[in-house]
Design a protein around this motif. Structure first.
Motif, PDB file in Angstrom:
ATOM      1  N   THR A  46      -8.597  -8.015   1.682  1.00  0.00           N
ATOM      2  CA  THR A  46      -8.604  -9.067   3.059  1.00  0.00           C
ATOM      3  C   THR A  46      -8.725  -8.284   4.085  1.00  0.00           C
ATOM      4  OG1 THR A  46      -6.170  -9.085   2.997  1.00  0.00           O
ATOM      5  CG2 THR A  46      -7.126 -10.492   1.783  1.00  0.00           C
ATOM      6  N   THR A  47      -8.258  -7.132   4.370  1.00  0.00           N
ATOM      7  CA  THR A  47      -8.426  -6.461   5.834  1.00  0.00           C
ATOM      8  C   THR A  47      -9.987  -6.085   5.981  1.00  0.00           C
ATOM      9  OG1 THR A  47      -8.009  -4.204   4.595  1.00  0.00           O
ATOM     10  CG2 THR A  47      -6.343  -5.488   5.493  1.00  0.00           C
ATOM     11  N   LEU A  48     -10.615  -6.071   5.090  1.00  0.00           N
ATOM     12  CA  LEU A  48     -12.057  -5.737   5.231  1.00  0.00           C
ATOM     13  C   LEU A  48     -12.626  -6.848   6.627  1.00  0.00           C
ATOM     14  CD1 LEU A  48     -13.552  -5.357   1.841  1.00  0.00           C
ATOM     15  CD2 LEU A  48     -13.578  -3.669   3.497  1.00  0.00           C
ATOM     16  N   ALA A  49     -12.195  -8.177   6.392  1.00  0.00           N
ATOM     17  CA  ALA A  49     -12.790  -9.134   7.344  1.00  0.00           C
ATOM     18  C   ALA A  49     -11.649  -9.451   8.165  1.00  0.00           C
ATOM     19  CB  ALA A  49     -12.708 -10.495   6.628  1.00  0.00           C
ATOM     20  N   PHE A  93     -13.851 -10.196  -7.053  1.00  0.00           N
ATOM     21  CA  PHE A  93     -12.446 -10.074  -6.357  1.00  0.00           C
ATOM     22  C   PHE A  93     -12.728  -9.485  -5.109  1.00  0.00           C
ATOM     23  CE2 PHE A  93      -8.785  -7.396  -5.287  1.00  0.00           C
ATOM     24  CZ  PHE A  93      -7.498  -8.489  -5.892  1.00  0.00           C
ATOM     25  N   ILE A  94     -13.301  -8.532  -4.753  1.00  0.00           N
ATOM     26  CA  ILE A  94     -13.562  -8.160  -3.469  1.00  0.00           C
ATOM     27  C   ILE A  94     -14.294  -9.212  -2.404  1.00  0.00           C
ATOM     28  CG2 ILE A  94     -16.020  -7.117  -3.418  1.00  0.00           C
ATOM     29  CD1 ILE A  94     -12.846  -5.717  -1.683  1.00  0.00           C
ATOM     30  N   ILE A  95     -15.047  -9.869  -2.809  1.00  0.00           N
ATOM     31  CA  ILE A  95     -15.727 -11.090  -2.232  1.00  0.00           C
ATOM     32  C   ILE A  95     -14.572 -12.055  -1.812  1.00  0.00           C
ATOM     33  CG2 ILE A  95     -17.319 -13.205  -2.281  1.00  0.00           C
ATOM     34  CD1 ILE A  95     -19.008 -11.384  -3.863  1.00  0.00           C
ATOM     35  N   SER A  96     -13.931 -12.522  -2.925  1.00  0.00           N
ATOM     36  CA  SER A  96     -12.761 -13.341  -2.721  1.00  0.00           C
ATOM     37  C   SER A  96     -11.785 -13.012  -1.707  1.00  0.00           C
ATOM     38  CB  SER A  96     -11.981 -13.581  -4.089  1.00  0.00           C
ATOM     39  OG  SER A  96     -10.647 -14.237  -3.728  1.00  0.00           O
ATOM     40  N   MET A 104      -7.493 -15.828   7.398  1.00  0.00           N
ATOM     41  CA  MET A 104      -6.352 -15.355   7.629  1.00  0.00           C
ATOM     42  C   MET A 104      -6.435 -15.081   9.255  1.00  0.00           C
ATOM     43  SD  MET A 104      -4.892 -12.625   4.926  1.00  0.00           S
ATOM     44  CE  MET A 104      -3.648 -11.824   6.304  1.00  0.00           C
ATOM     45  N   GLY A 105      -7.644 -14.903   9.923  1.00  0.00           N
ATOM     46  CA  GLY A 105      -7.811 -14.549  11.177  1.00  0.00           C
ATOM     47  C   GLY A 105      -7.186 -15.986  11.958  1.00  0.00           C
ATOM     48  N   LEU A 351      -3.280  -4.468  12.940  1.00  0.00           N
ATOM     49  CA  LEU A 351      -2.985  -4.387  11.374  1.00  0.00           C
ATOM     50  C   LEU A 351      -3.873  -4.424  10.427  1.00  0.00           C
ATOM     51  CD1 LEU A 351       0.027  -6.976  11.990  1.00  0.00           C
ATOM     52  CD2 LEU A 351       0.323  -4.544  11.241  1.00  0.00           C
ATOM     53  N   GLY A 352      -5.097  -5.150  10.514  1.00  0.00           N
ATOM     54  CA  GLY A 352      -6.280  -5.266   9.877  1.00  0.00           C
ATOM     55  C   GLY A 352      -6.940  -3.797   9.812  1.00  0.00           C
ATOM     56  N   VAL A 353      -6.900  -3.157  10.772  1.00  0.00           N
ATOM     57  CA  VAL A 353      -7.862  -1.946  10.923  1.00  0.00           C
ATOM     58  C   VAL A 353      -7.229  -0.942  10.263  1.00  0.00           C
ATOM     59  CG1 VAL A 353      -8.699  -0.006  12.241  1.00  0.00           C
ATOM     60  CG2 VAL A 353      -8.983  -2.315  13.236  1.00  0.00           C
ATOM     61  N   VAL A 354      -5.567  -0.813  10.752  1.00  0.00           N
ATOM     62  CA  VAL A 354      -5.243   0.290   9.632  1.00  0.00           C
ATOM     63  C   VAL A 354      -5.036   0.213   8.296  1.00  0.00           C
ATOM     64  CG1 VAL A 354      -3.184   1.776   9.874  1.00  0.00           C
ATOM     65  CG2 VAL A 354      -3.933   0.843  12.157  1.00  0.00           C
ATOM     66  N   PHE A 355      -4.705  -1.302   7.918  1.00  0.00           N
ATOM     67  CA  PHE A 355      -4.275  -1.566   6.599  1.00  0.00           C
ATOM     68  C   PHE A 355      -5.713  -1.501   5.896  1.00  0.00           C
ATOM     69  CE2 PHE A 355      -0.240  -2.715   7.575  1.00  0.00           C
ATOM     70  CZ  PHE A 355       0.195  -2.819   6.389  1.00  0.00           C
ATOM     71  N   LEU A 356      -6.974  -1.672   6.529  1.00  0.00           N
ATOM     72  CA  LEU A 356      -8.252  -1.502   5.918  1.00  0.00           C
ATOM     73  C   LEU A 356      -8.719   0.190   5.728  1.00  0.00           C
ATOM     74  CD1 LEU A 356     -11.216  -2.209   5.288  1.00  0.00           C
ATOM     75  CD2 LEU A 356     -11.636  -2.123   7.767  1.00  0.00           C
ATOM     76  N   ILE A 357      -8.531   0.886   6.650  1.00  0.00           N
ATOM     77  CA  ILE A 357      -8.857   2.167   6.621  1.00  0.00           C
ATOM     78  C   ILE A 357      -8.016   3.169   5.794  1.00  0.00           C
ATOM     79  CG2 ILE A 357      -9.023   4.412   7.926  1.00  0.00           C
ATOM     80  CD1 ILE A 357      -9.975   2.545  10.391  1.00  0.00           C
ATOM     81  N   THR A 358      -6.636   2.988   5.911  1.00  0.00           N
ATOM     82  CA  THR A 358      -5.907   3.648   5.097  1.00  0.00           C
ATOM     83  C   THR A 358      -6.021   3.791   3.410  1.00  0.00           C
ATOM     84  OG1 THR A 358      -3.960   3.349   6.802  1.00  0.00           O
ATOM     85  CG2 THR A 358      -3.170   4.150   4.851  1.00  0.00           C
ATOM     86  N   PRO A 359      -6.052   2.657   2.858  1.00  0.00           N
ATOM     87  CA  PRO A 359      -6.277   2.699   1.610  1.00  0.00           C
ATOM     88  C   PRO A 359      -7.601   3.282   1.093  1.00  0.00           C
ATOM     89  CG  PRO A 359      -6.216   0.299   2.169  1.00  0.00           C
ATOM     90  CD  PRO A 359      -5.853   1.406   3.395  1.00  0.00           C
ATOM     91  N   ILE A 360      -8.571   3.075   1.655  1.00  0.00           N
ATOM     92  CA  ILE A 360      -9.929   3.498   1.437  1.00  0.00           C
ATOM     93  C   ILE A 360     -10.088   5.045   1.751  1.00  0.00           C
ATOM     94  CG2 ILE A 360     -12.290   3.532   2.130  1.00  0.00           C
ATOM     95  CD1 ILE A 360     -12.274   0.590   3.143  1.00  0.00           C
ATOM     96  N   VAL A 361      -9.505   5.508   2.740  1.00  0.00           N
ATOM     97  CA  VAL A 361      -9.439   6.894   3.008  1.00  0.00           C
ATOM     98  C   VAL A 361      -8.650   7.690   1.687  1.00  0.00           C
ATOM     99  CG1 VAL A 361      -8.972   8.738   4.436  1.00  0.00           C
ATOM    100  CG2 VAL A 361     -10.152   6.642   5.349  1.00  0.00           C
ATOM    101  N   SER A 362      -7.241   6.958   1.664  1.00  0.00           N
ATOM    102  CA  SER A 362      -6.486   7.526   0.770  1.00  0.00           C
ATOM    103  C   SER A 362      -6.856   7.600  -0.786  1.00  0.00           C
ATOM    104  CB  SER A 362      -4.973   6.716   0.748  1.00  0.00           C
ATOM    105  OG  SER A 362      -4.620   6.826   2.100  1.00  0.00           O
ATOM    106  N   GLY A 363      -7.759   6.384  -0.805  1.00  0.00           N
ATOM    107  CA  GLY A 363      -8.472   6.411  -2.365  1.00  0.00           C
ATOM    108  C   GLY A 363      -9.244   7.535  -2.568  1.00  0.00           C
ATOM    109  N   VAL A 364     -10.105   7.895  -1.363  1.00  0.00           N
ATOM    110  CA  VAL A 364     -11.054   9.125  -1.744  1.00  0.00           C
ATOM    111  C   VAL A 364     -10.382  10.337  -1.668  1.00  0.00           C
ATOM    112  CG1 VAL A 364     -12.913  10.325  -0.378  1.00  0.00           C
ATOM    113  CG2 VAL A 364     -13.013   7.834  -0.648  1.00  0.00           C
ATOM    114  N   ILE A 365      -9.235  10.614  -0.962  1.00  0.00           N
ATOM    115  CA  ILE A 365      -8.609  11.812  -0.849  1.00  0.00           C
ATOM    116  C   ILE A 365      -7.851  12.091  -2.259  1.00  0.00           C
ATOM    117  CG2 ILE A 365      -6.763  13.045  -0.056  1.00  0.00           C
ATOM    118  CD1 ILE A 365      -7.526  11.885   2.800  1.00  0.00           C
TER     119      ILE A 365
END
Length: 407
Positions: A46-49, A93-96, A104-105, A351-365
């Protein structure tokens, strides 16, 4: 008299829904064999949008009623989650979840702003109740998730039950939410109140003092922004990384919900404390909380004991609760000072920006080395600690009147 209890209910069920889904996503898709980086994107969902939707929809939201915005939001979110009943394909799932982030905005900024719309609302008490509500929702979601997984031992059951909570919320929004009357210190109603309601003159004076206290406070916008980041980084990383770590340690899936439950519990308690905290302490306590997080976070990386995780999460929740509780009050104060809800939109977008970036970067690492993710996050918290420390001594001043009548 404005009804607050529908806001309490609305702030309860959505986090309950979100908490259930967020924790099961890493476990489910890890078992499906997805790469950790891809799981990070799915967890960001959801944080993507939602990173942009609160600010992009702010002007539209200002043109319609709070109630209308909330109903539109819940309708869109509920319809987007109906996809779960048909498929959990990663792409769908990611589209949904992205569609959900758009709707949510309109939700959280309007729900928060309904508290600050009227100067006669008891803002400090309502903010405390609001924080209790969504924290109880998260706790309820974790308990329900643990119970469902313990009884049925089927991860998909979470995706089937969660949308029902949104339907309940939609019914409450349509049938019970009361549109707040917008009254501020510049409004005609307030001026007439001072002139005509002589029996309530004491209250009018109190509100006038409240206005003066607002003008005396001094803090840059970056201060509450950094507090929000200090809250988001630990929460977003733990919500994503701990389910993966628990799976690697062969913990039962339902125990993930139990462990995070204790984090949310301590967070709720400390958030209540922050909601009632005197303003003059706002520039001292938050840096201390970030300092504690700096000490605790590396331990999570090396720990392998379930009970130790619970103790660590209790400490982390106590810190994140203070950080979010203080930042929320500061953003609501900015709303009231300028008679705008844009600061609630800014809060939600951060909130959206950090909750977006954190799991993506964490997943790569994490795909390279899971534990190293915690050490990298610790280094970011160190930078945040020193930034808050400098601001608290150089740029922040919360020295208001002794009675501190600000709600």
């Amino acid at each position: 008299h404005w009804r607050f209890w529908p806001v309490f209910i609305l702030a309860f069920f959505y986090p309950m829904n979100n908490g259930m889904i967020n924790l099961v996503v890493p476990i489910y898709y890890l078992q499906e064999g997805l790469y950790e980086g891809a799981i990070g994107v799915l967890s960001a969902g959801t944080t993507l949008a939602y990173t942009f939707s609160p600010i992009l929809l702010n002007k539209f939201s200002q043109k319609i009623k709070r109630k209308t915005s909330i109903i539109i939001s819940l309708t869109g979110v509920f319809l987007s989650e109906l996809v779960f009943y048909f498929t959990l394909n990663p792409i769908l799932f990611i589209i949904s979840r992205t569609v959900e982030g758009i709707f949510m905005g309109l939700y959280w900024p309007n729900l928060q702003s309904s508290i600050s719309d009227n100067i006669f609302h008891e803002h400090r008490k309502l903010t405390a109740k609001y924080n209790i509500s969504w924290n109880l929702g998260i706790l309820g979601g974790f308990l329900l998730g643990a119970l469902l997984l313990f009884v049925f031992e089927l991860l998909e059951i979470i995706f089937y039950i969660a949308p029902i909570l949104l339907l309940i919320n939609l019914i409450i929004a349509i049938g019970a939410f009361q549109e707040p009357k917008k009254i501020n210190i510049h409004s005609k109603e307030f001026q007439e109140y001072i002139k005509k309601k002589k029996l309530n003159l004491i209250k009018a004076v109190k509100i006038k003092e409240e206005k003066e206290d607002f003008t005396k406070m001094s803090f840059p916008l970056i201060f509450p922004v950094l507090l929000v980041i200090g809250y988001c980084l630990p929460r977003a990383s733990i919500n994503f990384l701990y389910p993966i770590k628990s799976e690697l340690l062969n913990f039962e899936p339902y125990t993930v919900y139990i462990a995070i439950f204790f984090l949310a519990l301590s967070q709720m308690i400390s958030m209540i404390f922050a909601s009632l905290m005197k303003l003059r302490r706002f520039n001292r306590i938050p840096p201390i909380m970030v300092g504690i997080l700096v000490l605790i976070f590396p331990i999570i990386g090396i720990n392998q004991e379930f009970l130790a995780f619970i103790i660590l999460f209790l400490i982390i929740g106590s810190c994140t609760g203070i950080l979010y509780g203080v930042s929320l009050r500061l953003f609501l104060i900015l709303n009231m000072k300028e008679n705008k809800s844009k600061y609630s939109a800014i809060l939600e977008s951060i909130l959206g920006v950090v909750f977006l970036i954190t799991p993506i970067v964490s997943g790569v690492i994490a795909a390279i080395n899971l534990n190293s993710t915690f050490y990298i996050l610790t280094s970011i918290l160190v930078i945040l600690f020193f930034a808050l420390l400098i601001l608290s001594f150089k740029k922040v001043n919360f020295e208001v009147s002794e009675k501190e009548n600000i709600d």
